[in-house]
Motif scaffolding. Structure first.
Motif, short mmCIF file in Angstrom:
data_model
loop_
_atom_site.label_atom_id
_atom_site.label_comp_id
_atom_site.label_asym_id
_atom_site.label_seq_id
_atom_site.Cartn_x
_atom_site.Cartn_y
_atom_site.Cartn_z
N PRO B 115 0.82 -1.22 0.00
CA PRO B 115 0.00 0.00 0.00
C PRO B 115 0.85 1.26 0.00
O PRO B 115 0.55 2.22 -0.71
CB PRO B 115 -0.78 -0.09 1.32
CG PRO B 115 -0.66 -1.48 1.78
CD PRO B 115 0.57 -2.06 1.18
N LEU B 118 2.31 1.85 -3.46
CA LEU B 118 1.26 2.28 -4.40
C LEU B 118 0.95 3.75 -4.17
O LEU B 118 0.91 4.55 -5.11
CB LEU B 118 -0.01 1.44 -4.17
CG LEU B 118 -0.12 0.16 -5.00
CD1 LEU B 118 -1.34 -0.64 -4.58
CD2 LEU B 118 -0.20 0.50 -6.49
N ALA B 119 0.77 4.10 -2.90
CA ALA B 119 0.45 5.49 -2.58
C ALA B 119 1.57 6.42 -3.02
O ALA B 119 1.32 7.43 -3.69
CB ALA B 119 0.21 5.62 -1.08
N THR B 197 9.89 -0.83 -0.59
CA THR B 197 9.03 0.28 -0.99
C THR B 197 9.76 1.17 -1.98
O THR B 197 9.17 1.62 -2.98
CB THR B 197 8.62 1.11 0.24
OG1 THR B 197 8.02 0.23 1.18
CG2 THR B 197 7.65 2.20 -0.13
N SER B 201 7.91 1.55 -5.50
CA SER B 201 7.27 2.81 -5.85
C SER B 201 7.94 3.43 -7.07
O SER B 201 7.28 4.04 -7.90
CB SER B 201 7.30 3.77 -4.66
OG SER B 201 8.62 3.99 -4.27
#
Lengths: 533, 318, 280
Positions: B115, B118-119, B197, B201
């Motif tokens: 999450p 993605l954010a 991450t 990302s």
């Protein structure tokens, strides 16, 4: 203690009685009494202060642990294995802080000729499963070391025992291949711990030791609780929890953060940090050494000048100060450490001498081409010592390479196989063992392939010699022979470091190895009952 | 859609079998070439040639390598991974708990990092070229460029040693409540999530920007559709394939690629088991670990492809 | 770290196309790389001390007039070791990147230009290679082949080959569908001619940025390999091993651990940013 009584040597529980005026040392010449006081530093003395209290949970993080962890006494090889062994098992004989043997599961050891040994077992000892200790257990525990499938670490030492048989329910007779005054010390080695007759499954431990194994996951953790029916002095701690953290920084972090109470193999570079934060450091001057072995039966070691040149190249002060940060004692190219009662103090100390090194290396006619020091993290500090030596060689006009090898496979593939390789030898229980295992002509661990018939003869003579003064003189000569003759270069003996939280009490230095010769769980206690900051 | 998924999955399974076989043979070949064997490991420094030879004989290690492989493969076809050469225990017994631990750590890391990335990825896409985007990029790159062992070590030293905020060890036995779970897993998951991450990302951003250059997105922008709407309803559905692929790849390495984190936090997982087993030359365990890593990788990439096909508005573009 | 490898392998597939449009990116990155090459070549020549020389009894010493960057865990001059470290990191990573990219490109083009079966088999082999965690794969291979610079280069080359294969296959596929290739084939040009004259030149831009990225990941893998004790033979050193061997200095905030980390970050972040088309 033992005393000599009409030519019959007895080592028994009754030895502490006033009827035995002859000191242990005089009887057998095995070691110094009261060495603990000599070894103990100021901090160690403080460690002994206070009244022991029962209770608490102690967590240890050792250095090495993997799926190779074992509860089989025969296979134990790394520090954590020995800590497990010392907690769950007992030997027939136990070595004290100065490596002097004392009776343990054996009530007494008798011999007339040092070749046939009669062992009388302690009565009323039970295994953790409730079964009584009998002679058949001892016969099984000792005999199995000779079976290759057992993969014993002490198969060579075990081969000294020609026959092992039960002569009664609690008596065992061991016939050696030749007389050996130091035989009790051999029985005191942790690998010869006593297990139940017929044990093949080592997923848990069934011993007679002060702790009962409550969990064992190789490479993860071992847990134990105090054995309420222990035959000897009961341990202080309620429960123990052993793990291994191989990463140096992580192991120290775990201690600093309070996740564990004590760690083995503390790094000299972090001693300053630990001390400033109030943690204790236990320095144990152990007989462990890292050495460079130059094979005398190969090029370039078959050239005497080359070997001499290399020995002069080693800056022992630098090894002690830069590699071990002072936590070491300088070696003199023989395996007897300065604390040993047989250490030859008057033997001139070999020192770094670049001019002589250059002279000998030049005269040897060898060029550094194709030469390399084989080292590995498997042999403590050997990579760093190799770096020092390589630079010294370069300064003396010889370019030698360094080959750092992975830990796995090093002992079987490179050590003693290559013309110049580093080894690491653990503290031996006696001078006899140190010479026998690594320097006698037939020794499989004769690292430099040094063969001297005179040395072998002296070794046998000393082994059967009852007069301590004569033994001392023989060992003195043997140290000189190793120093000058063999291709082994011993720059320093390591000082083993343990670090512990302030609540851990009762730790004493021990010559056999770190963590009180791995047996610290038997005598330490927690000052505040195990509650932590 | 379902009609095209069936054959895809079947084909993938057949292909996977081939990949698995390749991995198994490769790993076995390399382990056979390693210097030394289990007998040497067991004996350590006392490994004299004759002692090693008799132990080797007692352990049936003196058989030729191909024969050992043959036995192993035969057992494996009956779903029996055999016994560890080192401990004599069944491999499944050794691997089982470690696999559980690894899946737990990987799951926790995925729950945090997917999450989050993605954010972050979407936010960077929306804020392309702004200070935020640049700062995020430099931060991510910085995170990836520092060796993981250093990040983990610094984290432990600062948070466990200096401030006592979390334990230095990830002791899974100490977990009895959700709160303890958070305490124990906080640092390993944070360390792993940092690197994961950062990678994910960055990839999500790249995929999204790729889609953004499509004419119909420009059209939507010209029409005055709000940027959030464009990203979520126009661009994202079209980028799902590559984005899911990127996530699957990052996640597949969370099982075997975390040896550093397992070591620093003393967490008993699969990667550490494989390193140990390689060092000990415990071939059946090494093989079993490699097999599991390969299966997880193949399962994740297949899943990603299935998701991509199922979600693609215009079928599979290959 | 294998996550890094995985990122690269798939990232190239989509990221390369994106980077291709930023022509100044790869060019700037190559320029930056050239600067590092100069440092790698000239650095050790300027080093005041030999890499194995102990210059001070004090370990983890701070910055001083004698030793600008302090001393390491043995009391050696960190600045000198750093210069050697840059040389070996840049050298090994460059060669392994070139190796993986050459193999990857050849196989990638071969996969598109020959039969479907070649492509399928290659694809599965690459999947197999990708599925083995890179650190463990390196550990295995180097343990088998012995620790040496060629073994390191070869291993890292193999680890990054699947990624390069995927990128070049995807590029080649896309280009092969382009009109000018169809036209050339229709003209009756040979396969080799089409590959050399039409496909390869059109792949160059995206490939360059892919190579740049791969170099960065090679640097990171090499530094993480040092955790398992793998690297160049002592007394020489690579940047990752320099960080690793001095990691205890962290407790004292020693420059011996901080400075090599910064240099490592400077190397990777710089090239990455340059590739992204931003000022490094």
């Amino acid at each position: 203690m033992r005393c000599r009584d009409g030519g019959v040597l007895t080592m028994g529980a009754g030895a502490l009685s006033p009827h035995c005026p002859v000191s242990r040392r005089a009887a057998l010449g095995l070691g110094l009494g009261g060495t603990a006081a000599i070894l103990a530093g100021p901090r160690a003395a403080a460690q002994g202060a206070g009244v022991p209290r029962r209770g608490g949970h102690l967590r240890l993080a050792g250095l090495a642990g993997s799926t190779a962890d074992t509860l089989d006494p025969a296979r134990m090889s790394v520090a954590n294995d020995f800590v497990r062994g010392k907690s769950f098992y007992d030997g027939l004989v136990a070595l004290d802080d100065a490596m002097v043997p004392h009776p343990a599961l054996a009530e007494r050891l008798d011999t007339d000729d040092f070749q046939t040994w009669h062992i009388t077992l302690r009565r009323g000892v039970t295994f953790h499963d409730g079964g009584p200790l009998t002679a058949s257990d001892v016969v099984y525990s000792l005999s199995r070391h000779k079976d290759p499938a057992v993969a014993s670490q002490q198969r060579i030492a075990a081969q000294q025992m020609r026959d092992i048989r039960a002569t009664g329910p609690l008596t065992v007779e061991i016939g050696l291949v030749g007389p050996n005054v130091d035989f009790p010390a051999i029985l005191g080695m942790d690998n010869f711990a006593v297990i139940r007759d017929g044990t093949r499954n080592f997923s848990s431990a069934n011993g007679t030791g002060p702790f009962i194994c409550t969990g064992f996951q190789p490479g993860i953790r071992t847990t134990g609780r105090r054995n309420p029916d222990y035959w000897g002095a009961a341990a202080w701690l309620d429960t123990i929890d052993l793990i291994a953290i191989s990463d140096d920084m992580s192991r120290h972090d775990a201690l600093l953060s309070g996740d564990v109470d004590i760690i083995g193999s503390a790094n000299p570079r972090l001693v300053r940090l630990l001390r400033t934060r109030g943690f204790g450091i236990m320095e144990s001057p152990v007989g462990t050494y890292t050495d460079l072995a130059v094979r005398l039966d190969q090029v370039p070691g078959n050239n005497a000048d080359f070997v001499t040149g290399i020995k002069y190249l080693v800056d022992r002060e630098q090894v002690r100060d830069s590699v071990f940060l002072g936590f070491a004692r300088i070696g003199n190219d023989h395996p007897i450490p300065p604390e040993d009662p047989y250490f030859a103090a008057d033997l001139p100390q070999r020192a770094y001498d670049p001019d002589r090194a250059r002279f000998h290396l030049k005269r040897s006619g060898m060029s550094g081409k194709d030469l390399a020091f084989f080292c590995s993290p498997a042999a403590l500090a050997s990579v760093d010592i190799a770096v020092l030596l390589q630079y010294a060689a370069q300064r003396a006009g010889m370019d030698v390479g360094i080959r750092r090898m992975p830990v796995d496979g090093y002992w079987s593939q490179y050590w003693m196989k290559m013309p110049m390789s580093f080894g690491n030898t653990n503290a031996r229980p006696s001078a006899d063992m140190a010479f026998t295992l690594s320097f006698s002509s037939q020794a499989s661990m004769n690292e430099s392939r040094w063969r001297d018939p005179r040395f072998d003869a002296l070794l046998l003579q000393a082994r059967g010699e009852r007069d301590d003064t004569v033994r001392r003189r023989i060992y003195h000569d043997m140290q000189a022979m190793v120093r000058d003759g063999s291709g082994v270069c011993i720059p320093a003996f390591t000082t083993s470091l343990d670090a512990f939280a302030p609540q851990v009490r009762g730790l004493r230095p021990n010559r056999a190895g770190q963590l009180m010769g791995y047996g610290f769980t038997r005598s330490v206690w927690l000052d505040d009952g195990g509650t932590h900051r | 859609m379902t009609r095209s998924l069936g054959p895809l999955i079947l084909g993938r399974l057949a292909a996977s079998a081939f990949s698995l076989a390749f991995v198994v043979v490769t790993i076995f070949a390399i382990t056979a070439a390693l210097p030394g064997d289990v007998a040497d490991t067991l004996l350590g420094q006392s490994a004299t040639p004759e002692a090693a030879a008799s132990l080797r004989h007692a352990m049936a290690l003196d058989q030729p390598a191909w024969l050992r492989f043959w036995h192993w493969a035969g057992d494996m076809l009956h779903a029996d991974p055999g016994r560890s050469l080192l401990t004599g225990r069944p491999v499944a017994e050794l691997v089982g708990p470690r696999l559980y631990n690894s899946l737990l750590l990987a799951g926790a890391t995925a729950a945090v990092s997917v999450p989050l990335s993605l954010a972050l990825g979407l936010a960077c896409t929306m804020a392309r070229g702004t200070v935020f985007d640049r700062a995020a990029t430099v931060l991510m790159l910085g995170t990836v460029s520092v060796p993981v062992f250093l990040i983990a070590t610094v984290a432990v030293f600062v948070f466990a040693v200096q401030f006592h905020l979390a334990p230095a060890l990830a002791d899974i036995n100490a977990v009895h409540s959700p709160l303890q779970f958070v305490r124990v897993f906080l640092m390993p998951v944070a360390t792993l999530s940092g690197a994961t991450t950062a990678q994910m990302s960055r990839m999500i951003r790249a995929c999204m920007i790729d889609v953004f250059s499509a004419p119909w997105i420009e059209m939507a922008v010209l029409k005055g559709v709000p940027p959030v709407r464009i990203v979520l309803f126009h661009a994202l559905p079209n980028a799902i394939g590559p984005v899911v692929n990127a996530i699957a790849l990052s996640l597949s390495s969370l099982l075997g690629g975390v040896v550093v984190v397992e070591t620093v936090f003393s967490y008993p997982g699969m990667a550490g088991l494989m390193v140990d087993s390689v060092a000990a030359r415990d071939v059946p365990v090494v093989q079993c670990c490699a097999l599991i890593f390969c299966m997880v990788y193949l399962a994740l990439t297949t899943l990603a492809d299935v998701v991509a096909v199922a979600s693609a508005p215009r079928g599979r573009d290959r | 770290m294998s996550a890094v490898g995985a990122f690269l392998s798939r990232g190239g597939r989509h990221g390369a196309m994106f980077a291709a449009r930023l022509a100044p990116g790869p060019r700037r990155a190559l320029g930056l790389l050239a600067v590092w090459f100069v440092i790698a070549f000239a650095g050790p020549l300027l080093a005041p001390h030999a890499p194995g020389e102990i210059v001070d009894r004090d370990v983890f010493a701070g910055v001083s007039l004698h030793h600008w960057l302090g001393t390491d865990y043995l009391g050696r001059d960190l600045g000198s070791r750093l210069l050697w470290g840059v040389r070996y990191t840049v050298l090994i990573c460059t060669l392994s990147t070139l190796l993986s990219c050459c193999c990857g490109i050849v196989l990638g083009i071969a996969a598109t230009a020959t039969s479907v079966w070649v492509e399928r088999v290659l694809g599965r082999l690459m999947d197999g290679l990708l599925s083995i965690p890179s650190l463990l794969f390196a550990l295995l291979v180097i343990a088998a082949a012995g620790e040496s610079i060629p073994a390191l280069i070869l291993t890292m080359g193999v680890i990054y080959m699947p990624g390069s294969y995927r990128t070049s296959r995807a590029l080649a596929l896309r280009i092969a569908r382009a009109d000018y290739v169809t036209a050339a084939l229709a003209r009756g040009e040979g396969r080799a001619f089409v590959i050399l004259r039409e496909i390869l030149p059109n792949m160059t831009g995206p490939l360059l940025s892919d190579i740049g990225l791969r170099f960065v990941y090679a640097v990171l893998l090499l530094s993480n390999l040092s955790f398992l004790g793998l690297g160049v033979q002592p007394p020489l050193v690579d940047l990752g091993s320099l960080v690793r061997e001095n990691v205890l200095g962290l407790a004292y905030g020693a420059p011996a651990v901080v400075v090599p980390t910064l240099v490592l970050a400077l190397l990777t972040v710089g090239i990455n940013l340059a590739l992204d088309g931003r000022r490094p």
